[in-house]
Write a protein that holds these residues in place. Structure first.
Motif, short mmCIF file in Angstrom:
data_model
loop_
_atom_site.label_atom_id
_atom_site.label_comp_id
_atom_site.label_asym_id
_atom_site.label_seq_id
_atom_site.Cartn_x
_atom_site.Cartn_y
_atom_site.Cartn_z
N THR A 198 -12.26 -39.29 -30.73
CA THR A 198 -12.30 -39.19 -32.19
C THR A 198 -11.44 -38.05 -32.73
N LEU A 199 -11.08 -37.13 -31.87
CA LEU A 199 -10.23 -36.02 -32.31
C LEU A 199 -8.83 -36.53 -32.62
N ASP A 228 -4.95 -32.52 -31.55
CA ASP A 228 -6.05 -31.67 -31.09
C ASP A 228 -6.44 -32.02 -29.65
N ARG A 279 -6.90 -24.34 -34.27
CA ARG A 279 -7.10 -25.77 -34.03
C ARG A 279 -7.96 -26.01 -32.80
N ARG A 308 -11.57 -25.19 -33.83
CA ARG A 308 -12.13 -26.27 -34.66
C ARG A 308 -12.38 -27.54 -33.84
N ALA A 309 -11.48 -27.86 -32.93
CA ALA A 309 -11.67 -29.05 -32.09
C ALA A 309 -12.89 -28.89 -31.19
N ARG A 336 -15.90 -29.38 -33.34
CA ARG A 336 -16.09 -30.82 -33.62
C ARG A 336 -16.69 -31.52 -32.41
N GLU A 363 -20.36 -30.75 -32.29
CA GLU A 363 -21.08 -31.54 -33.29
C GLU A 363 -21.30 -32.97 -32.80
N LEU A 364 -20.25 -33.56 -32.25
CA LEU A 364 -20.33 -34.94 -31.80
C LEU A 364 -21.23 -35.12 -30.58
#
Length: 191
Positions: free
Chosen positions: A134-135, A139, A170, A173-174, A177, A180-181
């Motif tokens: 999904t990234l 990323d 980046r 942040r990746a 993310r 989170e996932l």
């Protein structure tokens, strides 16, 4: 002297001279990294193979411009990264399926002796691959270059043409993310 013992500088000099042993060594050293990067960015084994060929042809054509005082790995990564970006801009990328050779589940789950452990591992890998997919492709490439290939932030920046601060941001942040996932699959709250 054995080509596998050559430094990057010596390998570059020998490639410029057109030595076949040097080119074989370049491919031996860097093809796995290029294929992994291309596979993760392009989501397709055939596209990754085509990109690998494009990368090594491009390197062959431009090796005379390579600064032999610099390490080869970031330069090769940059050529591969740019080749993949060109392909992504020009084509629709197929989604990776569990039957393609790039899937992690084939390598990890096969080593588990316990069927329950193998099933749990395969499920974890599917969650990880799903989250990773999904990234944004850039990323994914940054995470792969940094953590799978072991390049430093500065080398990743050199390979991608981004500023070091941008690379760090980046990647941060990746990773956030990904946390989170993966939190629901791990039974944790996202931070």
């Amino acid at each position: 002297m054995d080509a596998s013992r050559w430094t990057d500088a010596e390998l570059a000099r020998q490639c410029r001279k057109g030595k076949a042993a040097a080119w074989r060594e370049v491919v031996r050293r860097f093809a796995p990294m290029v294929y992994r990067l291309a596979g993760r960015m392009l989501h397709s084994a055939p596209d990754a193979e085509d990109a690998c060929q494009e990368v090594f042809l491009s390197m062959h054509r431009s090796f005379a411009t390579f600064d032999a005082s610099r390490p080869l790995r970031p330069w090769v990564a940059r050529v591969a990264y740019n080749a993949c970006l060109r392909r992504l801009r020009g084509a629709v990328v197929r989604a990776t399926t569990a039957t393609e050779p790039l899937a992690l589940s084939e390598t990890t789950a096969a080593r588990e002796p316990d069927p329950e452990a193998a099933a749990a591992t395969a499920e974890q890998i599917l969650h990880l691959e799903g989250a990773f997919a999904t990234l944004a492709s850039q990323d994914r490439a940054l995470l792969l270059l940094r953590y799978r290939e072991g390049l430093t932030d500065a080398e990743v920046a050199e390979a991608t043409g981004m500023a070091v601060g941008t690379v760090k941001t980046r990647i941060f942040r990746a990773k956030g993310r990904m946390r989170e996932l993966l939190a629901p699959a791990l039974g944790e709250e996202a931070r």
